[in-house]
Design a protein around this motif. Structure first.
Motif, mmCIF file in Angstrom:
data_model
loop_
_atom_site.group_PDB
_atom_site.id
_atom_site.type_symbol
_atom_site.label_atom_id
_atom_site.label_comp_id
_atom_site.label_asym_id
_atom_site.label_seq_id
_atom_site.Cartn_x
_atom_site.Cartn_y
_atom_site.Cartn_z
ATOM 1 N N SER A 185 0.815 -1.215 0.000
ATOM 2 C CA SER A 185 0.000 0.000 0.000
ATOM 3 C C SER A 185 0.850 1.267 0.000
ATOM 4 C CB SER A 185 -0.917 0.018 1.226
ATOM 5 O OG SER A 185 -1.782 -1.088 1.221
ATOM 6 N N ASN A 186 0.251 2.331 -0.517
ATOM 7 C CA ASN A 186 0.831 3.681 -0.472
ATOM 8 C C ASN A 186 2.173 3.763 -1.197
ATOM 9 O OD1 ASN A 186 -1.256 4.817 1.364
ATOM 10 N ND2 ASN A 186 -0.367 3.339 2.799
ATOM 11 N N ASN A 187 2.156 3.266 -2.425
ATOM 12 C CA ASN A 187 3.321 3.367 -3.290
ATOM 13 C C ASN A 187 2.881 3.858 -4.667
ATOM 14 O OD1 ASN A 187 5.889 2.257 -1.897
ATOM 15 N ND2 ASN A 187 4.294 0.787 -1.299
ATOM 16 N N THR A 188 3.715 3.639 -5.672
ATOM 17 C CA THR A 188 3.365 4.039 -7.038
ATOM 18 C C THR A 188 3.452 2.860 -7.992
ATOM 19 O OG1 THR A 188 5.653 4.756 -7.431
ATOM 20 C CG2 THR A 188 4.092 6.434 -6.689
ATOM 21 N N PHE A 189 3.175 1.663 -7.495
ATOM 22 C CA PHE A 189 3.224 0.481 -8.336
ATOM 23 C C PHE A 189 2.151 0.555 -9.428
ATOM 24 C CE2 PHE A 189 4.797 -1.493 -4.247
ATOM 25 C CZ PHE A 189 6.123 -1.555 -4.655
ATOM 26 N N ILE A 190 2.520 0.059 -10.607
ATOM 27 C CA ILE A 190 1.565 0.019 -11.707
ATOM 28 C C ILE A 190 1.208 -1.405 -12.096
ATOM 29 C CG2 ILE A 190 2.306 2.243 -12.620
ATOM 30 C CD1 ILE A 190 3.908 0.725 -14.741
ATOM 31 N N ASN A 226 -3.974 2.283 -2.672
ATOM 32 C CA ASN A 226 -3.311 3.572 -2.915
ATOM 33 C C ASN A 226 -2.043 3.411 -3.741
ATOM 34 O OD1 ASN A 226 -2.766 6.267 -2.865
ATOM 35 N ND2 ASN A 226 -2.293 6.383 -0.691
ATOM 36 N N ASN A 227 -2.211 2.821 -4.934
ATOM 37 C CA ASN A 227 -1.138 2.708 -5.905
ATOM 38 C C ASN A 227 -1.645 3.195 -7.261
ATOM 39 O OD1 ASN A 227 1.467 1.273 -4.896
ATOM 40 N ND2 ASN A 227 -0.203 0.151 -3.887
ATOM 41 N N ASN A 228 -0.957 2.807 -8.318
ATOM 42 C CA ASN A 228 -1.373 3.171 -9.675
ATOM 43 C C ASN A 228 -1.656 1.932 -10.515
ATOM 44 O OD1 ASN A 228 -1.096 5.981 -9.252
ATOM 45 N ND2 ASN A 228 1.115 5.846 -9.609
ATOM 46 N N PHE A 229 -2.129 0.877 -9.872
ATOM 47 C CA PHE A 229 -2.472 -0.337 -10.608
ATOM 48 C C PHE A 229 -3.563 -0.031 -11.632
ATOM 49 C CE2 PHE A 229 -1.091 -2.455 -6.532
ATOM 50 C CZ PHE A 229 0.080 -2.991 -7.064
ATOM 51 N N THR A 230 -3.394 -0.560 -12.836
ATOM 52 C CA THR A 230 -4.364 -0.346 -13.904
ATOM 53 C C THR A 230 -4.778 -1.684 -14.501
ATOM 54 O OG1 THR A 230 -2.603 -0.090 -15.538
ATOM 55 C CG2 THR A 230 -3.404 1.916 -14.460
ATOM 56 N N GLY A 231 -5.683 -1.611 -15.482
ATOM 57 C CA GLY A 231 -6.143 -2.818 -16.149
ATOM 58 C C GLY A 231 -7.102 -3.603 -15.292
ATOM 59 N N LYS A 232 -7.248 -4.867 -15.601
ATOM 60 C CA LYS A 232 -8.156 -5.723 -14.850
ATOM 61 C C LYS A 232 -7.477 -6.255 -13.593
ATOM 62 C CE LYS A 232 -10.892 -7.218 -18.839
ATOM 63 N NZ LYS A 232 -11.421 -8.380 -19.593
ATOM 64 N N ILE A 233 -8.282 -6.614 -12.617
ATOM 65 C CA ILE A 233 -7.740 -7.259 -11.424
ATOM 66 C C ILE A 233 -7.077 -8.566 -11.849
ATOM 67 C CG2 ILE A 233 -8.335 -8.355 -9.224
ATOM 68 C CD1 ILE A 233 -10.599 -6.327 -8.959
ATOM 69 N N PRO A 234 -5.794 -8.767 -11.523
ATOM 70 C CA PRO A 234 -5.068 -9.936 -12.037
ATOM 71 C C PRO A 234 -5.668 -11.258 -11.559
ATOM 72 C CG PRO A 234 -3.783 -8.770 -10.376
ATOM 73 C CD PRO A 234 -4.943 -7.900 -10.686
ATOM 74 N N SER A 235 -5.682 -12.211 -12.473
ATOM 75 C CA SER A 235 -6.328 -13.497 -12.203
ATOM 76 C C SER A 235 -5.553 -14.351 -11.219
ATOM 77 C CB SER A 235 -6.518 -14.258 -13.511
ATOM 78 O OG SER A 235 -5.257 -14.483 -14.141
ATOM 79 N N GLU A 244 -8.401 2.304 -4.001
ATOM 80 C CA GLU A 244 -7.708 3.514 -4.442
ATOM 81 C C GLU A 244 -6.650 3.201 -5.499
ATOM 82 O OE1 GLU A 244 -6.810 6.495 -1.396
ATOM 83 O OE2 GLU A 244 -7.666 5.100 0.061
ATOM 84 N N ASN A 245 -7.104 2.568 -6.561
ATOM 85 C CA ASN A 245 -6.268 2.301 -7.725
ATOM 86 C C ASN A 245 -7.051 2.668 -8.981
ATOM 87 O OD1 ASN A 245 -3.562 0.964 -6.981
ATOM 88 N ND2 ASN A 245 -5.019 -0.118 -5.664
ATOM 89 N N ASN A 246 -6.629 2.132 -10.121
ATOM 90 C CA ASN A 246 -7.310 2.428 -11.380
ATOM 91 C C ASN A 246 -7.730 1.147 -12.101
ATOM 92 O OD1 ASN A 246 -6.957 5.393 -11.366
ATOM 93 N ND2 ASN A 246 -4.782 4.911 -11.552
ATOM 94 N N PHE A 247 -8.097 0.143 -11.330
ATOM 95 C CA PHE A 247 -8.547 -1.101 -11.931
ATOM 96 C C PHE A 247 -9.842 -0.877 -12.714
ATOM 97 C CE2 PHE A 247 -6.008 -3.121 -8.461
ATOM 98 C CZ PHE A 247 -5.149 -3.846 -9.293
#
Length: 431
Positions: free
Chosen positions: A7-12, A38-47, A62-65
Motif C-alpha cells: 500500500s501507499n506506493n506508485t506500483f503500476i 493507494n497505488n497506480n495499478f491499472t487494467g483488470k484485477i489480475p487473475s 484507491e487504484n485504477n482497476f
C-alpha cells in the motif's frame, strides 16, 4: 509468507520483469493478507489472485482497476473475510457467489450497475456492506434485516428508489442511504426494532476494542460519513459510533416518534427531504446525540425545548423550514451559528437573539424609514439612497473564495493505520 503490504506506493503492476517475476508468478498457498491500496495499478484485477485460496483479506482500494469484479474470486469464498475494492473504475454488477465468508465488503466509488444480489441475505457473517457512489438501481434492501450481524450499511449516492419498508436490523449501528431517490412516509414506529442503537447493553464495552479480531490488526474497515456538517473518514470505530443519514431523498410525512428510542444515537441527518409536521419531542431522549441536521424540509411548530438539555449536541441545523416559537435555551443552542436557524420566520427567544443579533438590527433601522411620514423626510431618504449607491459601486469589486472542508478534526482513533491520506512514497513491507 502470510502477509504482504504494498500500500501507499506508485506500483503500476504486480509483475516486475520477465527475468525476475513479481508476486504474480509465485504461488502463495499460505498468504492471508494482500494489501495493495493507494497505488497506480491499472487494467483488470489480475487473475493470479484467484489462486490465493488461503487469502482472508484483499485490499485493492484507491487504484485504477477497470473491468468487472473477477468471477474467479469465487475460488476464495471459503476463507475471504474482507474485500475492499473501493475507489477504482470497476463496472458491471456485483457477483452473486463470492460472499459466503465475508465479514466486510466495500466496493464504493466505482461504476457498478444492476441490483444488490439477493444472495447476500444468505451470508450470515456479513457485518459491513458499503456500495456508495455507484450506479446501482434497486429498491430498499429490507431483506438484509435477516443478517443478524450486519452493523454498517452504506447505500449512499446511487439510484435506489421507492419506499423503505420497515425492517428489523438488530445489530445495525450505522446506516447511510443519503442521496438516492427514496420516497414515501415512515410509520411512527419505524425505528422500534433497531435494538443496537437503543442500547449497547451492560455486557458490552467497546472502549478499547478493535473492530476486527483474530489477529487482523493489519486491516481496519473505514467509511466516510457526514458528521457535524463536514465529511469525516471514520476508521476503527465502527462498533462504537451510531449514525443515521437519510438526507437527500424525498421522504414525506412526519419524522417517526420512535426515533426517540435510539438512545445510543450520536449522528442524525434527515436534511433535504420533504418531512412535515413537528420535530418529535421524543428527540429529547437522545442524550448522547452530537450532531442533528433537519434542514431543508417543511417542518413546522416549535423546536422541542427538551433539545436544550442535550449536553453533547455540538452541531445542529434547523434552517430552511417553517419553524416558529421559542428557541430552546442552553449553552449548545447559544453557541450555534445563525445560519443554523435561517429561513424560519417565526423563531424568537434569548438564544435566537444572541446568535442572530445582526439580523435583528436590520429590521429595526428599516422600520425607522417606514415610520417617516413627512414628504420632506421621504425626499431626503431618496437622496441619501442615491448617494449611498454612488459611493458603494466602486467598493463591490471583490472576490469570494470557497473552501471545501474534507475533514475538520481527526483525532488518533480516526486515523487509518496505513496512512491512506498520505499519498504515495511508502516502501513495500513484506512479512
Amino acid at each position: 509468507m502470510w502477509y504482504v503490504n504494498l500500500s501507499n506506493n506508485t506500483f503500476i503492476s504486480f509483475q516486475t520483469s520477465k527475468k525476475k517475476q513479481g508476486l504474480s508468478s509465485v504461488r502463495k498457498p499460505l498468504l492471508r493478507y494482500l494489501l495493495g491500496s493507494n497505488n497506480n495499478f491499472t487494467g483488470k484485477i489480475p487473475s493470479f489472485i484467484c489462486e490465493l485460496r488461503s487469502l482472508e483479506t484483499l485490499d485493492l482500494s484507491e487504484n485504477n482497476f477497470k473491468g468487472s469484479i473477477p468471477y474467479c474470486l469465487g475460488n476464495l469464498k471459503s476463507n475471504l473475510s474482507h474485500l475492499n475494492l473501493r475507489q477504482n473504475n470497476l463496472g458491471g454488477s456485483l457477483p452473486k457467489h463470492i460472499f459466503e465468508s465475508l465479514r466486510s465488503l466495500d466496493v464504493g466509488h466505482n461504476q457498478l450497475v444492476g441490483k444488490l444480489p439477493r444472495s447476500l441475505n444468505r451470508f450470515s457473517t456479513l457485518e459491513v456492506l458499503n456500495v456508495e457512489s455507484n450506479k446501482i438501481n434497486d429498491t430498499f434492501p429490507f431483506w438484509l434485516g435477516s443478517l443478524r450481524k450486519l452493523r454498517v450499511l452504506v447505500l449512499r449516492s446511487n439510484a435506489f428508489h421507492g419506499p423503505i419498508h420497515q425492517a428489523s436490523f438488530p445489530q445495525l449501528r450505522i446506516i447511510d442511504i443519503s442521496h438516492n431517490h427514496f420516497d414515501g412516509t415512515l410509520p411512527s414506529n419505524y425505528f422500534s426494532k433497531w435494538t443496537a442503537m437503543s442500547s449497547l447493553g451492560p455486557e458490552e464495552d467497546h472502549s478499547s476494542e478493535k473492530y476486527m479480531g483474530d489477529g487482523s490488526s493489519y486491516y481496519y474497515d473505514s467509511m466516510v460519513l457526514m458528521n457535524k456538517g463536514v465529511e469525516m473518514e471514520l476508521v476503527r470505530i465502527l462498533k462504537i459510533l451510531t449514525a443515521i443519514d437519510f438526507s437527500g431523498n424525498k421522504f414525506e410525512g412526519e419524522i417517526p416518534k420512535s426515533i426517540g428510542l435510539l438512545k445510543e444515537l450520536r449522528v442524525l441527518n434527515l436534511a433535504n427531504n420533504a418531512f412535515t409536521g413537528r420535530i418529535p419531542s421524543s428527540m429529547g431522549n437522545l442524550t448522547v446525540l452530537e450532531s442533528l441536521d433537519v434542514s431543508r424540509n417543511k417542518l413546522s411548530g416549535e423546536i422541542p425545548q427538551d433539545l436544550g438539555e442535550l449536553s453533547f449536541l455540538a452541531y445542529m441545523n434547523f434552517s430552511h423550514n417553517q419553524l416558529a416559537g421559542l428557541v430552546p435555551g442552553g449553552t449548545q443552542f447559544r453557541t450555534q451559528r445563525c445560519s443554523s436557524f435561517e429561513d424560519n420566520m417565526g423563531l424568537f427567544g434569548p438564544s435566537f437573539d444572541e446568535v442572530c443579533r445582526d439580523i435583528h438590527t436590520a429590521p429595526a433601522s428599516h422600520q425607522q424609514y417606514e415610520t417617516s411620514e413627512s414628504e420632506e423626510e421621504d425626499e431626503e431618504e431618496v437622496i441619501s439612497w442615491i448617494a449611498a449607491a454612488i459611493g458603494f459601486v466602486p467598493g463591490i469589486v471583490s472576490g469570494l473564495t470557497f473552501g471545501y472542508i474534507l475533514v475538520s478534526h481527526k483525532p488518533e482513533w480516526f486515523m487509518n493505520p496505513f496512512g491512506r491520506n498520505n499519498r504515495k512514497g511508502r516502501s513495500t513491507t513484506t512479512h
